[in-house]
Design a protein around this motif. Structure first.
Motif, short mmCIF file in Angstrom:
data_model
loop_
_atom_site.label_atom_id
_atom_site.label_comp_id
_atom_site.label_asym_id
_atom_site.label_seq_id
_atom_site.Cartn_x
_atom_site.Cartn_y
_atom_site.Cartn_z
N VAL A 58 29.37 31.76 23.29
CA VAL A 58 29.13 32.20 24.67
C VAL A 58 30.33 33.03 25.07
CG1 VAL A 58 28.74 31.48 27.06
CG2 VAL A 58 27.81 30.11 25.18
N GLU A 59 30.12 34.33 25.21
CA GLU A 59 31.23 35.25 25.52
C GLU A 59 31.39 35.39 27.03
OE1 GLU A 59 33.34 37.02 23.67
OE2 GLU A 59 32.49 37.24 21.66
N LEU A 60 32.55 35.03 27.53
CA LEU A 60 32.94 35.33 28.90
C LEU A 60 33.94 36.49 28.86
CD1 LEU A 60 33.28 31.77 30.49
CD2 LEU A 60 31.33 33.32 30.52
N PRO A 61 34.23 37.12 29.99
CA PRO A 61 35.17 38.24 29.96
C PRO A 61 36.50 37.86 29.32
CG PRO A 61 34.03 38.18 32.06
CD PRO A 61 33.64 36.93 31.33
N ASN A 62 36.97 38.70 28.40
CA ASN A 62 38.25 38.48 27.75
C ASN A 62 39.38 39.00 28.64
OD1 ASN A 62 37.13 37.32 25.53
ND2 ASN A 62 37.60 38.98 24.11
N VAL A 63 40.18 38.08 29.15
CA VAL A 63 41.30 38.47 30.01
C VAL A 63 42.52 37.62 29.63
CG1 VAL A 63 39.89 39.19 31.97
CG2 VAL A 63 40.62 36.80 31.80
N PRO A 64 43.72 38.16 29.81
CA PRO A 64 44.91 37.31 29.66
C PRO A 64 44.83 36.18 30.68
CG PRO A 64 45.51 39.64 29.85
CD PRO A 64 44.07 39.54 30.22
N SER A 65 45.22 34.99 30.29
CA SER A 65 45.00 33.86 31.19
C SER A 65 45.81 33.96 32.48
CB SER A 65 45.31 32.54 30.47
OG SER A 65 46.68 32.43 30.13
N HIS A 66 46.95 34.66 32.46
CA HIS A 66 47.70 34.81 33.71
C HIS A 66 47.00 35.75 34.68
CE1 HIS A 66 49.34 37.95 30.98
NE2 HIS A 66 49.26 38.71 32.07
N ALA A 67 45.96 36.46 34.20
CA ALA A 67 45.18 37.34 35.08
C ALA A 67 43.87 36.69 35.50
CB ALA A 67 44.89 38.67 34.37
N LEU A 68 43.63 35.47 35.07
CA LEU A 68 42.39 34.77 35.40
C LEU A 68 42.53 34.13 36.78
CD1 LEU A 68 39.60 33.82 34.18
CD2 LEU A 68 40.79 31.70 33.57
N GLY A 69 41.72 34.55 37.71
CA GLY A 69 41.77 33.97 39.05
C GLY A 69 40.94 32.70 39.15
N LEU A 70 40.91 32.12 40.35
CA LEU A 70 40.13 30.91 40.55
C LEU A 70 38.65 31.14 40.31
CD1 LEU A 70 41.76 29.14 43.64
CD2 LEU A 70 41.62 28.30 41.29
N ASP A 71 38.14 32.31 40.70
CA ASP A 71 36.73 32.60 40.47
C ASP A 71 36.43 32.60 38.98
OD1 ASP A 71 36.25 32.78 43.16
OD2 ASP A 71 36.30 34.97 43.23
N GLY A 72 37.33 33.19 38.19
CA GLY A 72 37.14 33.22 36.74
C GLY A 72 37.21 31.83 36.13
N ALA A 73 38.15 31.01 36.61
CA ALA A 73 38.28 29.65 36.10
C ALA A 73 37.05 28.81 36.46
CB ALA A 73 39.55 29.00 36.64
N LEU A 74 36.52 29.01 37.67
CA LEU A 74 35.30 28.30 38.06
C LEU A 74 34.11 28.72 37.20
CD1 LEU A 74 35.61 28.25 41.95
CD2 LEU A 74 35.56 26.26 40.44
N ALA A 75 34.07 30.00 36.81
CA ALA A 75 33.00 30.46 35.92
C ALA A 75 33.07 29.75 34.57
CB ALA A 75 33.08 31.98 35.74
N VAL A 76 34.28 29.56 34.07
CA VAL A 76 34.44 28.81 32.82
C VAL A 76 33.96 27.37 33.01
CG1 VAL A 76 36.07 28.02 31.07
CG2 VAL A 76 36.39 30.26 32.14
N ALA A 77 34.33 26.76 34.14
CA ALA A 77 33.93 25.38 34.41
C ALA A 77 32.41 25.25 34.52
CB ALA A 77 34.61 24.89 35.69
N ARG A 78 31.77 26.18 35.21
CA ARG A 78 30.31 26.13 35.33
C ARG A 78 29.65 26.23 33.96
NH1 ARG A 78 31.48 30.05 39.54
NH2 ARG A 78 31.49 28.98 41.57
#
Length: 332
Positions: A58-78
């Motif tokens: 399951v591919e989510l957007p590839n970003v450096p983790s220091h650039a991952l915002g709360l919205d991105g982290a919530l997408a991973v959690a969902r």
């Protein structure tokens, strides 16, 4: 008799484990290039995984983790929660950059009910680096995800053959392969060289584990972290309130002591309805709750570091502003 390997969902989010450097000795400047391999490319170099599990990417957007915002982290959690709920999936592995891996893993622990193993892994050296650690970390993460002993332990973090509870895992070195530690509790166990998963102690029960379903959550309330230091005044606390913070985590000195000026500012914030969580900037140890403080809207982070306390407080504020209930979620 031919045995079909179990299914494992691999959620790819990028980070060092997927990063491409200038050459094999580029172990530090690769982030400036910003080039990352897709998960399929990583798997193509690991045919051994086929003997352990059937991997579904399951591919989510590839970003450096220091650039991952709360919205991105919530997408991973969902995504992780949805996959873990599928009875056909034996385990979920999330690849993630190590800079904020501990925060996303902790968020996953809050979002994913214990049961199907969810394992977060990454790497300290890029995929193109000489003696890259990512491939073995990924193999061991899959081994851990399908291990029967991993079920019911909550979200786990796996790097350098070592298994940590997501609640306790924290990055303690900017560069070393053994960058992650499990606080005062230490590691839960190890994945041995022959692939055997060995646990040495259990994960303690915790009211907040898996308690928040991120599916219906919008933007989280603003929660800021204010770190104390010698001579700090209350300007940063006041600025957080002015910026609209619904909660403030105070990373105090020692066992959770802000300066007198910060204390006054925190009291002003609490009087305005801002929930204050007292944590410590010290790597280990516990900030103990005080009943009189809780009654005044100030909760204690316990043994959570400030960054994790921030995430739990933000999620808790989507439900309640009652300090007693928030303290229950924070406490172990």
């Amino acid at each position: 008799m031919l045995v079909t390997p179990p299914r494992v969902a691999l959620v790819s989010t990028g980070g060092t484990i997927a990063s491409v450097g200038r050459d094999r000795l580029d172990l530090t400047g690769y982030a400036e290039i910003g080039d990352m391999r897709a998960a399929g490319a990583l798997l193509a170099e690991l045919p051994e995984l086929a003997t352990i599990a059937r991997i579904e990417v399951v591919e989510l957007p590839n970003v450096p983790s220091h650039a991952l915002g709360l919205d991105g982290a919530l997408a991973v959690a969902r995504t992780a929660r949805r996959l873990a709920a599928d009875p056909e999936i034996a385990g979920v592995v999330v690849t993630h950059g190590t800079n904020t891996l501990e925060e996303t893993a902790f968020l996953l622990d809050l979002a994913c009910p214990p049961g199907t193993p969810v394992v977060v892994t990454g790497a300290m050296r890029p995929a193109t680096g000489l003696s890259a650690d990512g491939p073995m970390n990924l193999v061991n993460a899959v081994r851990l995800a399908v291990a029967p002993a991993a079920r019911g332990r909550g979200v786990l973090v796996l790097l350098d053959d070592t298994v940590h509870a997501a609640r306790d895992a924290t990055k303690t070195s900017a560069n070393r392969l053994s960058a992650f530690r499990g606080g005062e509790l230490g590691p839960l166990g190890f994945v041995e060289g022959d692939g055997e998963v060995r646990f040495h102690h259990a994960v303690e029960p915790w009211a907040a584990r898996g308690a928040f379903d991120p599916a219906g959550l919008g933007p989280l309330p603003r929660v800021d972290v204010v770190v104390s230091y010698l001579g700090a005044d209350g300007a940063l606390v006041d600025a957080a309130v002015a910026a609209g913070a619904a909660g403030i985590v105070s990373a105090g000195t020692g066992a959770g002591y802000p300066t007198p000026e910060e204390t006054e500012a925190l009291e002003r914030a609490a009087a305005r309805g801002v929930v204050v969580c007292q944590a410590t900037r010290v790597p280990t140890g516990r900030v103990t709750p005080r009943p009189e403080a809780v009654a005044g809207g100030v909760v204690a982070a316990g043994d959570l570091n400030p960054w994790k306390a921030r995430l739990l407080l933000a999620l808790a504020l989507t439900r309640t502003r009652d300090a007693v209930e928030i303290q229950r979620l924070l406490s172990r």
